[in-house]
Design a protein around this motif. Sequence first.
Motif, PDB file in Angstrom:
ATOM      1  N   LEU A 164     -59.149  28.191 -26.319  1.00 39.09           N
ATOM      2  CA  LEU A 164     -59.104  28.340 -24.870  1.00 39.09           C
ATOM      3  C   LEU A 164     -60.336  29.127 -24.443  1.00 39.09           C
ATOM      4  O   LEU A 164     -60.509  30.289 -24.829  1.00 39.09           O
ATOM      5  CB  LEU A 164     -57.833  29.068 -24.435  1.00 39.09           C
ATOM      6  N   LEU A 165     -61.211  28.474 -23.689  1.00 33.76           N
ATOM      7  CA  LEU A 165     -62.453  29.105 -23.231  1.00 33.76           C
ATOM      8  C   LEU A 165     -62.245  29.670 -21.830  1.00 33.76           C
ATOM      9  O   LEU A 165     -61.532  29.076 -21.012  1.00 33.76           O
ATOM     10  CB  LEU A 165     -63.591  28.090 -23.236  1.00 33.76           C
ATOM     11  N   PRO A 166     -62.866  30.806 -21.530  1.00 33.75           N
ATOM     12  CA  PRO A 166     -62.659  31.435 -20.223  1.00 33.75           C
ATOM     13  C   PRO A 166     -63.201  30.588 -19.077  1.00 33.75           C
ATOM     14  O   PRO A 166     -64.059  29.725 -19.262  1.00 33.75           O
ATOM     15  CB  PRO A 166     -63.413  32.762 -20.334  1.00 33.75           C
ATOM     16  N   ALA A 167     -62.696  30.884 -17.887  1.00 36.92           N
ATOM     17  CA  ALA A 167     -63.103  30.155 -16.683  1.00 36.92           C
ATOM     18  C   ALA A 167     -64.545  30.487 -16.322  1.00 36.92           C
ATOM     19  O   ALA A 167     -65.036  31.578 -16.611  1.00 36.92           O
ATOM     20  CB  ALA A 167     -62.181  30.529 -15.531  1.00 36.92           C
ATOM     21  N   LYS A 168     -65.219  29.511 -15.703  1.00 35.66           N
ATOM     22  CA  LYS A 168     -66.598  29.688 -15.224  1.00 35.66           C
ATOM     23  C   LYS A 168     -66.717  29.112 -13.823  1.00 35.66           C
ATOM     24  O   LYS A 168     -66.136  28.077 -13.524  1.00 35.66           O
ATOM     25  CB  LYS A 168     -67.580  28.918 -16.115  1.00 35.66           C
ATOM     26  N   ASP A 169     -67.493  29.762 -12.993  1.00 36.04           N
ATOM     27  CA  ASP A 169     -67.842  29.236 -11.659  1.00 36.04           C
ATOM     28  C   ASP A 169     -66.624  28.766 -10.873  1.00 36.04           C
ATOM     29  O   ASP A 169     -66.641  27.696 -10.259  1.00 36.04           O
ATOM     30  CB  ASP A 169     -68.853  28.091 -11.777  1.00 36.04           C
ATOM     31  N   GLY A 170     -65.541  29.517 -10.891  1.00 36.11           N
ATOM     32  CA  GLY A 170     -64.361  29.167 -10.121  1.00 36.11           C
ATOM     33  C   GLY A 170     -63.506  28.065 -10.735  1.00 36.11           C
ATOM     34  O   GLY A 170     -62.505  27.668 -10.156  1.00 36.11           O
ATOM     35  N   GLN A 171     -63.904  27.546 -11.876  1.00 29.00           N
ATOM     36  CA  GLN A 171     -63.128  26.513 -12.559  1.00 29.00           C
ATOM     37  C   GLN A 171     -62.033  27.177 -13.397  1.00 29.00           C
ATOM     38  O   GLN A 171     -62.157  28.319 -13.798  1.00 29.00           O
ATOM     39  CB  GLN A 171     -64.038  25.689 -13.475  1.00 29.00           C
ATOM     40  N   PRO A 172     -60.961  26.448 -13.684  1.00 24.28           N
ATOM     41  CA  PRO A 172     -59.903  27.010 -14.546  1.00 24.28           C
ATOM     42  C   PRO A 172     -60.373  27.089 -16.000  1.00 24.28           C
ATOM     43  O   PRO A 172     -61.358  26.436 -16.378  1.00 24.28           O
ATOM     44  CB  PRO A 172     -58.760  26.012 -14.398  1.00 24.28           C
ATOM     45  N   PRO A 173     -59.699  27.892 -16.822  1.00 20.04           N
ATOM     46  CA  PRO A 173     -60.049  27.921 -18.249  1.00 20.04           C
ATOM     47  C   PRO A 173     -59.918  26.517 -18.832  1.00 20.04           C
ATOM     48  O   PRO A 173     -59.141  25.695 -18.352  1.00 20.04           O
ATOM     49  CB  PRO A 173     -59.007  28.850 -18.862  1.00 20.04           C
ATOM     50  N   ARG A 174     -60.693  26.249 -19.862  1.00 22.24           N
ATOM     51  CA  ARG A 174     -60.629  24.914 -20.456  1.00 22.24           C
ATOM     52  C   ARG A 174     -60.365  25.012 -21.948  1.00 22.24           C
ATOM     53  O   ARG A 174     -60.645  26.024 -22.586  1.00 22.24           O
ATOM     54  CB  ARG A 174     -61.912  24.133 -20.193  1.00 22.24           C
ATOM     55  N   ARG A 175     -59.829  23.937 -22.477  1.00 20.29           N
ATOM     56  CA  ARG A 175     -59.556  23.849 -23.905  1.00 20.29           C
ATOM     57  C   ARG A 175     -60.685  23.105 -24.603  1.00 20.29           C
ATOM     58  O   ARG A 175     -61.194  22.121 -24.080  1.00 20.29           O
ATOM     59  CB  ARG A 175     -58.256  23.085 -24.168  1.00 20.29           C
TER      60      ARG A 175
END
Length: 86
Positions: free
Chosen positions: A67-78
């Motif tokens: 699980l990678l942290p959120a960037k630029d207002g996007q949700p975290p991604r797998r």
Amino acid sequence: MMIFRALSRFAALGLFSAGLLGPQAGPGAAADCASMGRQIAAENGGKLIQAAESNQGGRPVCVVMILLPAKDGQPPRRDRQVIPLD
């Protein structure tokens, strides 16, 4: 016919328990897979969700889900990565 089925099931069970049929990975492979997953997650600034040993094309691999942290207002991604174990 019933006797043949019973004997074939018994033989298959014996082969599985002897490690001659099915995956060849032992408990050490799962531990290695988890440690590899933690290392990859730390390198990418993420969190390890899942690490499992598997076979792909007859070769042992480690399938890691991070699980990678959120960037630029996007949700975290797998992020799913497949790492060869040989």
